[in-house]
Scaffold this active site. Sequence first.
Site, PDB file in Angstrom:
ATOM      1  N   GLU A  76       1.232  -1.349  -0.165  1.00  0.00           N
ATOM      2  CA  GLU A  76      -0.137   0.482  -0.240  1.00  0.00           C
ATOM      3  C   GLU A  76       1.176   1.494   0.086  1.00  0.00           C
ATOM      4  OE1 GLU A  76      -2.761  -0.089   3.452  1.00  0.00           O
ATOM      5  OE2 GLU A  76      -4.191   1.684   1.932  1.00  0.00           O
ATOM      6  N   ASP A  77       1.925   1.000   1.292  1.00  0.00           N
ATOM      7  CA  ASP A  77       2.769   2.353   1.078  1.00  0.00           C
ATOM      8  C   ASP A  77       3.475   2.443   0.284  1.00  0.00           C
ATOM      9  OD1 ASP A  77       0.728   3.488   3.081  1.00  0.00           O
ATOM     10  OD2 ASP A  77       1.708   1.924   4.366  1.00  0.00           O
TER      11      ASP A  77
END
Length: 696
Positions: A76-77
């Site tokens: 996600e990051d």
Amino acid sequence: MLTSAELINLVLSYDKDANTDLIKKAYVFAMEAHGSQKRASGFPYFTHPVEVSKILAEMRMDVPTVVTGLLHDVLEDTNTSYEEIVEIFGAEIAFLVDGVTKLSKINFASTTSRRAENFKKFLVAMAQDIRVLVVKLVDRLHNIRTLHYIDSVDKQKRIAAETLDIYAPLAERIGMRRIKNEIEDIAFYNLHPEEYQTIAVKLEEIKKRDADFIPNTMRELEQLFKDSPIPARISGREKEIYSIWRKMQKRNVSLNQIYDIMAFRVIVDTVEQCYESLGLIHTNFRIMPGRFKDYISIPKLNNYRSLHTTVVGPFNQPIEIQIRTEEMHRIAEDGVAAHWLYKSDNVSTDVNDSKNFGWLKGLLTTVKNSDNPEEVLANSKLEMFDDEVFCFTETGDLKTLPKGATAIDFAYSIHTDVGDHCIGVQINTKMVPLWTPLRNGDRIKVLTSPYQHPDSSWINFATTGKARACVKKYIHTQEKSEFLTLGRELAKYAFKTAALAFDEDAIQYKKFRCSSLQSFYQNFGRGLISFVSFQKTLVDEFILPAIAGDAEICMIDFIPGIAVHLAECCHPIIGDKIVGVIQKDKGLVVHSLLCPHLSEHTDRVLLKMTWNQDNDQSGSFTTVIRILTTNDKDSFALITNIISSNGASITNLRIEERSMLFFTLLIEIKVTDTFHLGEILAALRACSHVKSVHRD
Ligand code: MN
């Protein structure tokens, strides 16, 4: 922050065959992927996944789960792709990381139509491998521990609310109590700081005031076990602020005494020792009725097992005691997460196992098949909560009741008339007793009869306000007519013993300062008018027969517990020969003819009584049996098993005396009638450990 070597050592401490290369690789990979990213706290972002994997390792999770902890935010990051993870760490870890990422993307605060859709995705992701949810819960634990670093108060509150709303109930459902308690307390502190502070301050006050209570009670309990052959570890546990607050809300009580906030725990080696410990405690301390719960025979849905009891402790304060084995303890604390340590049948992690995860699949099916996602979301969210239970009527209508609600509560929740005339209940097409606790998803059919009326014993297991109020109201109106009927029966009996035909006009009620025949009957039934003095008004010189010929009073006309009571000294049950003794303000107390206490009533008239044999009072008679058994480690388990497999429930248990070879057990059970009791006694006699058994 834990170094890679420290994390590896932690994992090796419980899994010596762990793939340490994989952990090292993931550690370096996550560190490089997150690079210079920072947390709201100002710390490097990488500290977060390391902390998550550390908590997972402390819970002794398997290597793929610990590695997922390290990698859970890279998809996600960072720029990392799913394919990259498959290539480096394999399909299993990639699947877990992807699952956690899907859960993380779900925003429960989005618009209403999106929210239901998101909830569905959330369930789908979690329903494939329960480890996804374990990592997500630990992720949430660390995030909420560091919640105070987040600048926006709104964002803090949103995360706290979502934690209480979604994550805490999920943690409870899979038995991860330790995490549940901590995230709940922190979320509660953020949402309601004033309430939190009030309770915290009050807790400190009580602890200061009763500073000696806990260590002294522990010492007494330790001594008790030291003097017994049971090896046990005793500990004291303080309840969490949020759970205290919930209890105060629910029962509308205030926090006043130390026992409101403390529970004691006895940890032993085997299941047999759990029951032996219970016997030891009940033998030495007075028990608080109705507080004994056997979650070993009937575990909670999340596999929680323990014996619970409340007794009046060594310092005359009620104390709550939980008894369990080491394994039960780990499962009570960490739920499914304890599975990887014990590889135990008592905890299942297979999401296809319908016994443990039926609720999850059920939830998913409901959400998938629904046309009205918003309504389903509301219901499903509630369904995860611990304090509500969801059942269906036979026509499929949903009924929400408080947890602990029983079949009779359900009947009253449909309609007062349905409750009042309830003669039986079918749960999932099986007939069950009215005190049966309801479980989520039960489909319930209530059988009624216009001739049925509430039973005063219902008050013992009716839990909802409505059911209790209805039963009490009925008992109250019933009381008058019961005493009247009893008084009239007693009068008839008196006529018969005097060899006279019953004649109401001959009753000289004014002699007893009653204004009417009705009020005479009521007072006579209540025991306010002496039986002998009434007999004397019928015949001048009356010689009292011990038990008069064919005069008798039939139980059929009475509801036990109102005007007619079953004596607690001899516990008469259907089939016993019985006599009644009139007791002032109470009415008629029914004793077994063999009751040794009857000789204490020589000044009273013993009234001959008969049962109503047709009346189905299934399982409603309490009786005590005394068993002399060999002092073997499995005696307890065998005996309790024989009793429950013969359809009787155990309501109390006590050891009377114990020697090297034998001990005497007093067990209070609920039976249907003397025939049922006879079956149980016979089954017990057939057990080779049992030397003698009889009714106490
Ligand atoms: Mn995270």
